[in-house]
Design a protein around this motif. Structure first.
Motif, mmCIF file in Angstrom:
data_model
loop_
_atom_site.group_PDB
_atom_site.id
_atom_site.type_symbol
_atom_site.label_atom_id
_atom_site.label_comp_id
_atom_site.label_asym_id
_atom_site.label_seq_id
_atom_site.Cartn_x
_atom_site.Cartn_y
_atom_site.Cartn_z
ATOM 1 N N THR A 153 15.621 -13.993 3.633
ATOM 2 C CA THR A 153 15.746 -14.083 2.182
ATOM 3 C C THR A 153 16.827 -15.104 1.905
ATOM 4 O O THR A 153 17.658 -15.390 2.764
ATOM 5 C CB THR A 153 16.154 -12.742 1.552
ATOM 6 O OG1 THR A 153 17.504 -12.492 1.862
ATOM 7 C CG2 THR A 153 15.291 -11.596 2.023
ATOM 8 N N LYS A 154 16.855 -15.616 0.696
ATOM 9 C CA LYS A 154 17.818 -16.669 0.386
ATOM 10 C C LYS A 154 19.163 -16.085 -0.030
ATOM 11 O O LYS A 154 20.215 -16.538 0.355
ATOM 12 C CB LYS A 154 17.262 -17.587 -0.705
ATOM 13 C CG LYS A 154 18.043 -18.878 -0.843
ATOM 14 C CD LYS A 154 17.326 -19.848 -1.725
ATOM 15 C CE LYS A 154 18.045 -21.192 -1.748
ATOM 16 N NZ LYS A 154 17.315 -22.168 -2.550
ATOM 17 N N LEU A 194 12.207 -25.965 -0.181
ATOM 18 C CA LEU A 194 12.317 -24.653 0.461
ATOM 19 C C LEU A 194 13.567 -24.589 1.327
ATOM 20 O O LEU A 194 13.953 -25.589 1.934
ATOM 21 C CB LEU A 194 11.114 -24.387 1.370
ATOM 22 C CG LEU A 194 9.727 -24.317 0.742
ATOM 23 C CD1 LEU A 194 8.682 -24.176 1.820
ATOM 24 C CD2 LEU A 194 9.639 -23.145 -0.213
ATOM 25 N N SER A 195 14.172 -23.418 1.407
ATOM 26 C CA SER A 195 15.228 -23.223 2.407
ATOM 27 C C SER A 195 14.544 -23.076 3.774
ATOM 28 O O SER A 195 13.330 -22.841 3.853
ATOM 29 C CB SER A 195 16.035 -21.963 2.103
ATOM 30 O OG SER A 195 15.256 -20.812 2.383
ATOM 31 N N ARG A 197 14.787 -20.616 5.784
ATOM 32 C CA ARG A 197 14.250 -19.252 5.904
ATOM 33 C C ARG A 197 12.995 -19.057 5.063
ATOM 34 O O ARG A 197 12.071 -18.363 5.470
ATOM 35 C CB ARG A 197 15.326 -18.229 5.535
ATOM 36 C CG ARG A 197 16.493 -18.303 6.501
ATOM 37 C CD ARG A 197 17.261 -17.012 6.592
ATOM 38 N NE ARG A 197 18.306 -17.135 7.599
ATOM 39 C CZ ARG A 197 18.088 -17.066 8.904
ATOM 40 N NH1 ARG A 197 16.873 -16.867 9.359
ATOM 41 N NH2 ARG A 197 19.084 -17.192 9.759
ATOM 42 N N GLU A 198 12.961 -19.665 3.859
ATOM 43 C CA GLU A 198 11.745 -19.562 3.029
ATOM 44 C C GLU A 198 10.563 -20.234 3.727
ATOM 45 O O GLU A 198 9.437 -19.752 3.687
ATOM 46 C CB GLU A 198 11.976 -20.222 1.659
ATOM 47 C CG GLU A 198 12.857 -19.391 0.749
ATOM 48 C CD GLU A 198 13.289 -20.155 -0.493
ATOM 49 O OE1 GLU A 198 13.483 -19.504 -1.519
ATOM 50 O OE2 GLU A 198 13.436 -21.391 -0.430
ATOM 51 N N ARG A 199 10.851 -21.353 4.367
ATOM 52 C CA ARG A 199 9.818 -22.087 5.107
ATOM 53 C C ARG A 199 9.238 -21.184 6.207
ATOM 54 O O ARG A 199 8.015 -21.057 6.348
ATOM 55 C CB ARG A 199 10.454 -23.337 5.712
ATOM 56 C CG ARG A 199 9.529 -24.250 6.462
ATOM 57 C CD ARG A 199 10.281 -25.477 6.938
ATOM 58 N NE ARG A 199 10.363 -26.512 5.933
ATOM 59 C CZ ARG A 199 9.459 -27.476 5.744
ATOM 60 N NH1 ARG A 199 8.392 -27.539 6.514
ATOM 61 N NH2 ARG A 199 9.612 -28.379 4.814
ATOM 62 N N ARG A 201 9.563 -17.871 6.465
ATOM 63 C CA ARG A 201 8.967 -16.648 5.896
ATOM 64 C C ARG A 201 7.533 -16.907 5.439
ATOM 65 O O ARG A 201 6.622 -16.132 5.716
ATOM 66 C CB ARG A 201 9.822 -16.157 4.725
ATOM 67 C CG ARG A 201 9.260 -14.894 4.067
ATOM 68 C CD ARG A 201 10.166 -14.384 2.972
ATOM 69 N NE ARG A 201 10.456 -15.419 2.002
ATOM 70 C CZ ARG A 201 11.488 -15.374 1.168
ATOM 71 N NH1 ARG A 201 12.334 -14.375 1.221
ATOM 72 N NH2 ARG A 201 11.694 -16.348 0.297
ATOM 73 N N THR A 202 7.315 -18.033 4.742
ATOM 74 C CA THR A 202 5.978 -18.375 4.249
ATOM 75 C C THR A 202 5.025 -18.605 5.427
ATOM 76 O O THR A 202 3.870 -18.166 5.408
ATOM 77 C CB THR A 202 6.046 -19.641 3.366
ATOM 78 O OG1 THR A 202 7.051 -19.461 2.387
ATOM 79 C CG2 THR A 202 4.723 -19.911 2.687
#
Length: 454
Positions: A153-154, A194-195, A197-199, A201-202
């Motif tokens: 998570t961010k 994207l961060s 982690r978002e990258r 996570r997706t």
């Protein structure tokens, strides 16, 4: 494609643009091709010539070179992390994201059954549109990925990162505040808005399964934790190590190492991405001088220097004489680790390097730099007890005294703890060297992939 258990698969591979990713993806490709499966391997145009010699099955493994467009912020012609500093890698990620149309065009023509990928968050949607299964292939430890079930998570504080997820199998991780801060750095912008982690996570969320380059013998509890945390099937390819390289070391290395006693030389390498500041570099080499043992240190020149020689501390070369060598070029790490005169390996505990030293007979000293390396190190030092971690100072610096003490500790033949580590390492090496182990893993892995496409 035949739906029988003996059906041959066609798998596309699309790793992150770093040699620490290309190489394990290619090792897996070789293992799959050995069993008769077809591989289509996406990579930047300039990388292909450097990897062709590692392709053991050119009739089954085909490279598809991509043109990486130039984007602002990137050095001209940059295609991989080896020429892009860490703080500019978001531009590299963004540049490769721009190859989506190229990738789509190729996938439409070759029509693989599945695509293995890691950082490319847009692959799952694209693959599904084309009727291709997306498989997230992880080239870091499942232990690191397990921690990410919480950290993906961010918005998190250092204190929150320091608290392990409920049920996490490794109680000895105990992240320090400055290490948690390193983990949070990975939440920063990593291209395409994207961060990091978002990258990830997706990319994970869109996958049909998560595959790991590991084995239950080392990481079973973490693999189970990931499967539960992400609610995805977890497949293990085994370590996918190449056959031990019998190629002879170059004469220059053999000649230099032959001056010393068996098991007496300390070898240090931090991989292709690590670039130290001048003061860090100098403190490190002074630590090798202080330990009193022969040493070979292979590091990139520090920030702002074109050679390692010009960055050495004053009088260093006169003092160490022929006992120590600081080398700024590429070295054949895997072969050096198997030379009988090298007795200790000082490294950052990157995941690829970790598998290489597990198959060596060296004593292990670890100086992790970034998130997954910190976790790998805790696994090696605290759980498996096969090496020691160098104690860092308050600002995460590595004092020469701490490095010297760690080396002398593991190299002391009368030290019972050091001998216990050596025995633990030898047992693990024996397990991992068993050909039947890898054979069993790859067969089960292929069967699991075949079941997914049925």
């Amino acid at each position: 494609m035949s739906k029988s258990g003996h059906s041959k698969l066609h798998i596309a591979m699309f790793p992150w643009v770093a040699y620490g990713h290309f190489i394990p993806f290619l090792h897996l490709s070789n293992k799959l091709a050995h069993k008769g499966h077809q591989i289509s391997f996406f990579l930047p145009k300039g990388v292909q010539p450097k990897l062709e010699n590692l392709n053991q099955y050119p009739n089954l493994i085909r490279f598809f070179p991509l043109h990486i467009p130039h984007v602002d912020g990137l050095p001209p012609g940059a295609e991989t992390t080896s020429v892009v500093p860490m703080n500019q890698q978001k531009y590299l990620a963004f540049a490769v994201d721009q190859t989506r149309d190229q990738v789509e065009g190729i996938l439409k023509v070759i029509k693989p059954d599945m695509v293995f990928y890691d950082f490319w968050f847009w692959i799952p949607d694209l693959a599904r549109q084309l009727g291709i299964l997306p498989i997230f292939y992880v080239v870091v430890s499942s232990m690191s990925m397990g921690l990410n079930t919480k950290v993906l998570t961010k918005e998190m504080t250092v204190e929150e990162v320091m608290e392990l997820p409920p049920g996490y199998p490794l109680s000895t991780v105990k992240l320090k505040p400055e290490e948690a801060a390193v983990m949070l750095f990975e939440a920063e912008d990593f291209g395409s808005g994207l961060s990091f982690r978002e990258r990830i996570r997706t990319a994970v969320k869109g996958s049909d399964a998560i595959a790991f380059r590991t084995c239950s013998e080392i990481e079973e509890p973490f693999c189970d934790f990931v499967a539960e945390g992400f609610g995805k099937p977890v497949l293990l390819s085994g370590p996918c190590l190449p056959e031990t390289n019998t190629q002879q070391l170059d004469e220059e290395w053999v000649s230099w190492l032959s001056q010393f006693e068996p098991g007496s030389v300390v070898f240090c390498s931090f991989g292709s991405q690590s670039v130290l500041q001048k003061d860090e570099f100098q403190e490190l080499v002074l630590g090798f001088e202080l330990c009193g043992l022969p040493f070979l240190v292979a590091l990139k020149p520090p920030q702002g220097f074109s050679t390692v020689e010009e960055a050495l501390p004053e009088g260093f070369q006169d003092r160490v004489g022929g006992r120590g060598l600081v080398y700024g070029g590429w070295v054949p790490q895997e072969q050096l680790l198997h030379h009988p005169n090298i007795g200790c390996f000082v490294n950052h505990c990157g995941y690829g390097t970790m598998w290489e030293f597990l198959l060596s007979d060296c004593q292990i000293v670890l100086i992790p730099e970034i998130g997954d390396q910190i976790l790998n190190t805790r696994l090696m030092a605290n759980e498996l007890k096969i090496g020691v971690e160098v104690e860092r100072g308050k600002n995460r610096e590595v004092p020469k005294e701490s490095l010297s003490e760690a080396i002398k500790f593991v190299m002391d033949k009368d030290n019972e703890t050091a001998n216990m580590m050596k025995r633990n390492h030898a047992k693990l090496k024996q397990i991992l060297s068993n050909r039947d182990l890898q054979e069993g893993y790859i067969n089960n892995f292929i069967k699991a992939l075949q079941d997914l496409v049925k």
